[in-house]
Write an enzyme that holds these catalytic residues in place. Sequence first.
Site, mmCIF file in Angstrom:
data_model
loop_
_atom_site.group_PDB
_atom_site.id
_atom_site.type_symbol
_atom_site.label_atom_id
_atom_site.label_comp_id
_atom_site.label_asym_id
_atom_site.label_seq_id
_atom_site.Cartn_x
_atom_site.Cartn_y
_atom_site.Cartn_z
ATOM 1 C CD GLU A 1 91.830 49.897 95.581
ATOM 2 O OE1 GLU A 1 92.865 50.190 94.940
ATOM 3 O OE2 GLU A 1 91.211 50.723 96.293
ATOM 4 C CG ASP B 1 100.309 54.881 92.327
ATOM 5 O OD1 ASP B 1 100.256 54.090 91.368
ATOM 6 O OD2 ASP B 1 99.380 55.013 93.162
ATOM 7 C CG ASP C 1 97.285 57.630 92.562
ATOM 8 O OD1 ASP C 1 96.890 56.793 93.399
ATOM 9 O OD2 ASP C 1 96.886 57.635 91.381
ATOM 10 C CB SER C 2 96.091 57.000 98.329
ATOM 11 O OG SER C 2 97.358 56.529 98.749
ATOM 12 C CE LYS D 1 99.546 51.323 92.959
ATOM 13 N NZ LYS D 1 98.359 51.845 92.255
ATOM 14 C CD GLU E 1 94.724 53.417 89.549
ATOM 15 O OE1 GLU E 1 93.662 53.687 88.941
ATOM 16 O OE2 GLU E 1 94.995 53.871 90.684
HETATM 17 O O1 KIV Z 1 97.430 54.993 95.754
HETATM 18 C C1 KIV Z 1 97.352 54.055 96.562
HETATM 19 O O2 KIV Z 1 97.552 54.211 97.765
HETATM 20 C C2 KIV Z 1 97.000 52.741 96.041
HETATM 21 C C3 KIV Z 1 96.706 51.667 97.031
HETATM 22 C C4 KIV Z 1 95.385 51.888 97.616
HETATM 23 C C5 KIV Z 1 96.856 50.310 96.455
HETATM 24 O O3 KIV Z 1 96.932 52.554 94.861
#
Ligand code: KIV
Length: 291
Positions: free
Chosen positions: A205, A108, A65-66, A137, A139
């Site tokens: 992280e 994500d 989600d970056s 994924k 968090e």
């Molecule tokens: O969203 C993302 O790119 C991430 C990485 C920085 C691990 O969670």
Amino acid sequence: MSNTGSTPYGTLPTNSPSPTRRPVSLPRLQEMRDRGEKIAMLTAYDATFAAVADAAGIDCILVGDSLGMVCQGLHSTVGVSLETMRYHTESVTRGIRRGRGAAWVIGDLPFGSYHESSEQALRSAAVLMQAGAHMVKLEGGGWTTRTVQFLVERGIPVCAHIGLTPQTVHALGGYRVQGRDAQGTVLKQQAIELAEAGATMLVLEMVPAPLSAEITQALPTCHTIGIGAGVGTAGQVLVMHDMLGINLGKNAKFVRNFMTGSSGVGDAIQRYVAAVKSGEFPVDTEHAWMA
Ligand code: KIV
């Protein structure tokens, strides 16, 4: 890349992986772990970069989600929607399939898409799995443990993410190192619980290198993937645009620009894969929190 395919809009990579490159799967990741081979992961958000990374030998691609910052110009990941994640996950998996690629794809789950209940998490995870992800994924530790178990029991592989969790940046007071001193014991306990709940991957992280090495040792079947967490993890991940030196903002201290001295994007990614596998990246003493 050895092979390319022309389209009216440009050239797309179409080369298949080398005969020795088998598709990455959970058993394959465990084999790598057992023989001490590091896992190399990068983010990707579109078909072309995903295909280039796959052809360069990346093991895992995180549709992170970056992309909120990288593709959408947001200030944090908080504003990213599930529909946006679905769109980019589908684009990435199309790019990999087009090249008959091998990489393991992680989708994500964005902010708010798994927080209400395990059932909500399942509905959101199904959207990303149906878009082609192999794993999702999420968090956080502690409150997420039940959700991880719920998803795993229903056949969805899960990567957990603790330490600096960007979706809670406002609660954490900024992008800071996590797990120093007594907080480290809490992180380690969360990691153990997540692994016991069935998480087979765990992003760590911005946590101190000794702590991430200790967590890695404690979890032989849950593969730790570090970002700003030292060299002692089972693998490493970076945001693709950061390691290519095309970040719009300032790179975090732990990022290395692999474009420096490379002949192109594929070459830079190959050098990243080689540096992760050899343990040459990252260097623990480069940064205060890693020492
Ligand atoms: O969203 C993302 O790119 C991430 C990485 C920085 C691990 O969670």
